[in-house]
Scaffold this motif. Sequence first.
Motif, short mmCIF file in Angstrom:
data_model
loop_
_atom_site.label_atom_id
_atom_site.label_comp_id
_atom_site.label_asym_id
_atom_site.label_seq_id
_atom_site.Cartn_x
_atom_site.Cartn_y
_atom_site.Cartn_z
N ASN A 223 0.86 -1.18 0.00
CA ASN A 223 0.00 0.00 0.00
C ASN A 223 0.90 1.24 0.00
N SER A 347 -7.07 -2.14 6.19
CA SER A 347 -8.25 -1.89 7.00
C SER A 347 -8.14 -2.47 8.41
N GLU A 348 -7.22 -3.41 8.60
CA GLU A 348 -7.06 -4.04 9.91
C GLU A 348 -5.98 -3.39 10.77
N SER A 350 -4.03 -0.52 13.03
CA SER A 350 -4.44 0.45 14.03
C SER A 350 -3.25 1.29 14.46
N ASN A 404 -8.69 2.32 14.50
CA ASN A 404 -8.67 1.34 13.41
C ASN A 404 -8.75 2.06 12.06
N GLU A 405 -7.93 1.61 11.09
CA GLU A 405 -7.85 2.25 9.78
C GLU A 405 -9.20 2.26 9.07
N ASP A 406 -9.93 1.17 9.13
CA ASP A 406 -11.22 1.11 8.45
C ASP A 406 -12.18 2.15 9.03
N SER A 407 -12.19 2.26 10.36
CA SER A 407 -13.05 3.26 11.01
C SER A 407 -12.61 4.67 10.66
N GLN A 409 -11.17 5.68 7.86
CA GLN A 409 -11.59 6.00 6.49
C GLN A 409 -13.08 6.36 6.44
N LYS A 410 -13.90 5.62 7.16
CA LYS A 410 -15.34 5.90 7.19
C LYS A 410 -15.62 7.24 7.86
#
Length: 435
Positions: A223, A347-348, A350, A404-407, A409-410
């Motif tokens: 990435n 996404s996983e 942190s 958390n990366e996914d959180s 981004q949202k």
Amino acid sequence: MKKIQVGLIGFGTVGSGLAQTLYEQKERLQRKVGTEIVLTQVADIMTDSLPEQFAGVKLTKDAGDIFSNPDIDIVVELIGGMEPARTFMLEAIKNGKHVVTANKALLSVHGKEIFEAAVANNVEVGFEASVGGGIPVIKSLKEGLVANRIESIMGIMNGTANYILTRMTDEGVPFDEVLKDAQEQGFAEADPTYDVEGIDTAHKLAILMTIAYGKHVHLDDINTEGISNITPVDIEFAKEFGCRIKLLAISRNHDTHVEARVHPTMVPNSHMLANINGAYNAIHFTGDTVGNVLLYGLGAGMMPTGSAVAADVVDIGRNILCNSINRVPALSYLPQHIGKPTITPMSELSGPYYFRITALDKPGVLSTISGIFSKYNISIKSVIQKSRHELDPVAIVIHSHVANEDSVQKCIAEIDALDVCTENTVKIRILTDNK
């Protein structure tokens, strides 16, 4: 005793640096190797003559002349790019020639094919100069740290990006201005995309990860984010948090999966990588036995890179003389033990984050933004708001706890959709320890 004869493809900056190194260090190398290392032939379509000290070296515009020359033991590829470099290396290997290259882009994409061809033809591949210029990082990783499980790799691996960020930090100069100056001074290419967008760094991380973990890591596994969106404003806020912004390559080993990422990172001033400045590189390894190791030096340039290429030529020459080809596997692990990697999804991941949100200075804005952070379970450590006149866009800077990366981004997507936000939110990860 047999002389070690070298054929060179490409007499550009690094190629001429290698030639000059072999010429200037001829007697010293002979005392160390036990025989003469001779530059026998050069192939370059742009060169019509060689400097006078290389009067005895054959010059050709056809690389095939080198592959078919029975006297040449080692072919050095220094033209860069994917093609015809890939074809040239495979052709040399097919003809039983050992090969040396500085081509990190090629190895990060076609490395598996090249290394497997070398094993099949019982020849060696040297690629010390592909990572870190004159820093002996490849040899250190595959030999010096051979008894270690590599827990992490972190590094500043692109001198151009580091030079730009250093000047932006120390002088407050905007990115575009520093880049233009770097191009005029020769620190940056006319097309700087690979350097400033992190691609060059990702090439190098793929190579290091392959050696460290015994997995064929491809460029596409990493990435990658660059530094072109970093502004003096972000750098000043980083200073308030006691950090410097660096373009870092990061990989951490989680046994069943490994991280693979390149991105701008706020590095605390207390960390050794925060103090690597200018055009210098530094690669940091953590091994389960050795602990922390930092390698530092010039990551590019005619003579530093030429030095690294010469080191590979000497290593292979010594092995030829001792009849010990492939005594040290090219990728440290024996070929049959190198597999496919499992890459940790971004996404996983942190960690703590820096956010710079640009919004109109109206009542309730900060409360709304804080509510969105809470919605995605992102805990706020501190907030800085630079207030000006009402209705003017202001910077709201948030330093989060581990999130958390996914959180993240949202959360950013929802904030940027607010009518009061006038620019996209800037997000920069903050470095913690190696655990």
